[in-house]
Design a protein around this motif. Structure first.
Motif, short mmCIF file in Angstrom:
data_model
loop_
_atom_site.label_atom_id
_atom_site.label_comp_id
_atom_site.label_asym_id
_atom_site.label_seq_id
_atom_site.Cartn_x
_atom_site.Cartn_y
_atom_site.Cartn_z
N UNK A 86 0.83 -1.21 0.00
CA UNK A 86 0.00 0.00 0.00
C UNK A 86 0.86 1.26 0.00
N UNK A 87 1.96 1.22 0.76
CA UNK A 87 2.85 2.38 0.80
C UNK A 87 3.50 2.64 -0.54
N UNK A 88 3.90 1.58 -1.22
CA UNK A 88 4.52 1.76 -2.54
C UNK A 88 3.51 2.29 -3.56
N UNK A 89 2.27 1.81 -3.49
CA UNK A 89 1.23 2.37 -4.38
C UNK A 89 1.09 3.86 -4.13
N UNK A 90 1.01 4.24 -2.84
CA UNK A 90 0.79 5.65 -2.50
C UNK A 90 1.93 6.53 -3.00
N UNK A 91 3.16 6.11 -2.73
CA UNK A 91 4.32 6.91 -3.12
C UNK A 91 4.44 6.98 -4.64
N UNK A 92 4.18 5.85 -5.31
CA UNK A 92 4.29 5.82 -6.77
C UNK A 92 3.26 6.74 -7.42
N UNK A 93 2.02 6.71 -6.93
CA UNK A 93 0.99 7.61 -7.46
C UNK A 93 1.41 9.06 -7.26
N UNK A 94 1.95 9.35 -6.09
CA UNK A 94 2.36 10.73 -5.79
C UNK A 94 3.49 11.18 -6.72
N UNK A 95 4.50 10.33 -6.90
CA UNK A 95 5.63 10.71 -7.76
C UNK A 95 5.16 10.91 -9.20
N UNK A 96 4.31 10.00 -9.69
CA UNK A 96 3.80 10.16 -11.05
C UNK A 96 3.01 11.44 -11.21
N UNK A 142 -3.25 13.68 -11.34
CA UNK A 142 -3.65 12.48 -10.61
C UNK A 142 -3.92 11.31 -11.54
N UNK A 143 -4.55 11.58 -12.67
CA UNK A 143 -4.85 10.49 -13.63
C UNK A 143 -3.55 9.85 -14.10
N UNK A 144 -2.56 10.67 -14.45
CA UNK A 144 -1.28 10.12 -14.90
C UNK A 144 -0.59 9.39 -13.75
N UNK A 145 -0.66 9.95 -12.55
CA UNK A 145 -0.04 9.30 -11.39
C UNK A 145 -0.61 7.92 -11.14
N UNK A 146 -1.93 7.79 -11.22
CA UNK A 146 -2.56 6.49 -11.03
C UNK A 146 -2.18 5.52 -12.14
N UNK A 147 -2.14 6.02 -13.38
CA UNK A 147 -1.77 5.17 -14.52
C UNK A 147 -0.34 4.68 -14.38
N UNK A 148 0.55 5.56 -13.94
CA UNK A 148 1.96 5.19 -13.78
C UNK A 148 2.12 4.10 -12.72
N UNK A 149 1.31 4.14 -11.67
CA UNK A 149 1.47 3.20 -10.57
C UNK A 149 1.30 1.76 -11.02
N UNK A 150 0.47 1.52 -12.03
CA UNK A 150 0.27 0.15 -12.49
C UNK A 150 1.53 -0.41 -13.15
#
Length: 408
Positions: A86-96, A142-150
């Protein structure tokens, strides 16, 4: 990772050398603080862009979220299981989202300036720019951040390649070699991720496992990382160093890898003869041409000269006509390897370009970016990598590549 590095493998006299880790532009510490700076910049831009962002609720929401993300990021190395995921998802979305926001700052600033100039010519009381522009700015980020996380947390994919080699000894026909590179065990990739990758490789019944550099960024996780490699059913595991391994952690990593011999064989401008399926095969590993100050991009002439020196050392024990496989973190070594008789070179380093749109890398920094290349009877496989030091991948999923040799 933002905590001091410790390693049981490094002599105390060399511990001071690790202090340089915080200064490396690719270190986990540097990436963390770069995110803090960019977060402040985006927050100030939003504050200056209009009244909507100045509302107390908007301010509290932005800065509280930013504080929470960076707090989780700080303690990410200590998190386990579902909390780590969960932490990695959160950080990855934020960075993206953060990187996207920075890229959008200039066009949105020009848009806001244009609306402001237009508003000066409009009747009094007409709103020149409201919350819509800011909402679009935040929404796109945010849309790009969520897409990047996958692309960064999901996966990895297994890419299978078959190459036809003229003159391949009959006993090596069907030999399967797995290429795992750019693991970057650290805040975003855990030893458990490497364990899962090794299990995938074992299930595919490979004959050799090659680790093509940039194995680890966080030395605190070195021992469980090596434990993961020892799960391989294709022994010995063949490993070389990448630029992240060399600066500033080379002494600790090399010492740890050598302590695990003969299960893990580290090749630094050297070669070894192995006998998969009872047939002799020479495997050579070359070093990464890193500058003394840690720069990983040497001028091309200096890079080529260093690679030629490495080739002379690595191929010194090669016998005429001996089948040769080369491991090189930097894919630009391929022309040298093919000229010296290598049938296959395995590389990584490029992360596949990290960002690809419509199948093409946005920045093609190298001649060989990703996938299979051929030059005469020689082949190169460039893996996009199992991990990343910067959690940003668009159109380039994490991967393991497996190359099968066939008689041409």
């Amino acid at each position: 990772m933002v905590h001091p590095i410790r390693s049981a493998f490094l002599p105390p006299a060399e511990c001071a050398h690790l202090d340089a880790e915080a200064d490396s532009p690719m270190s986990p510490t540097f990436v963390f603080f770069r995110s803090v700076v960019l977060t402040l910049a985006v927050g100030l831009f939003l504050l200056a862009s209009g009244s909507a962002a100045r509302r107390p609720r908007a301010q509290v929401a932005f800065w509280a979220t930013a504080a929470l993300v960076h707090l989780v990021w700080w303690f990410l190395p200590e998190l386990e299981g579902i909390w780590s995921q969960a932490g990695r998802w959160m950080v990855t979305i934020w960075v993206g989202a953060l990187v996207t926001a920075v890229l959008l700052t200039v066009p949105f600033a020009l848009l806001l300036a244009g609306r402001w100039l237009l508003g000066r010519r409009m009747p009094a009381g007409t709103q020149a720019h409201g919350p819509r522009v800011q909402l679009l700015y935040v929404g796109l980020s945010l849309v790009v951040g969520i897409a990047v996380s996958f692309g960064t947390v999901g996966g990895p994919l297994v890419r299978e390649e078959v190459v036809q080699v003229s003159g391949l000894p009959e006993g090596l026909d069907g030999l399967r070699i797995a290429n795992i590179g750019d693991v970057h065990v650290g805040p975003f990739i855990k030893p458990a991720d490497l364990t899962a990758a090794v299990n995938l490789v074992n299930a595919r019944k490979v004959d050799l496992l090659a680790i093509t550099g940039d194995l680890i960024d966080d030395l605190d996780q070195l021992e469980p990382t090596l434990d993961a490699l020892e799960r391989s059913q294709a022994l010995p595991v063949l490993s070389i160093l990448g630029n992240h391994d060399k600066y500033p952690n080379e002494a600790a990593i090399v010492a740890a890898l050598k302590l695990r011999n003969p299960r893990i064989e580290v090749l630094i401008n050297s070669s070894i003869q192995i006998h998969p399926r009872g047939v002799p095969l020479r495997v050579a590993g070359v070093d990464y041409p890193l500058a003394a100050d840690g720069r990983h991009m040497l001028p091309r002439d200096e890079q080529d000269a260093a690679m030629l020196r490495f080739a002379d050392l690595a191929f010194a024990q090669m016998a005429p006509g001996e089948p040769l496989v080369v491991l090189s973190h930097h894919p630009e070594f391929f022309p040298i390897a093919s000229a010296r008789g290598a049938i296959l070179t395995l590389s990584s380093h490029t992360h596949g370009g990290q960002v690809r749109l419509f199948g093409r890398p946005v920045i093609a920094a190298y001649d060989y970016m990703h996938g299979i290349y051929r030059e005469g009877n020689a082949y190169l496989d460039v893996s996009s990598g199992l991990g990343h030091w910067l959690p940003l991948r668009i159109g380039v999923p994490r991967e393991i590549s497996i190359v099968t040799l066939r008689r041409g």
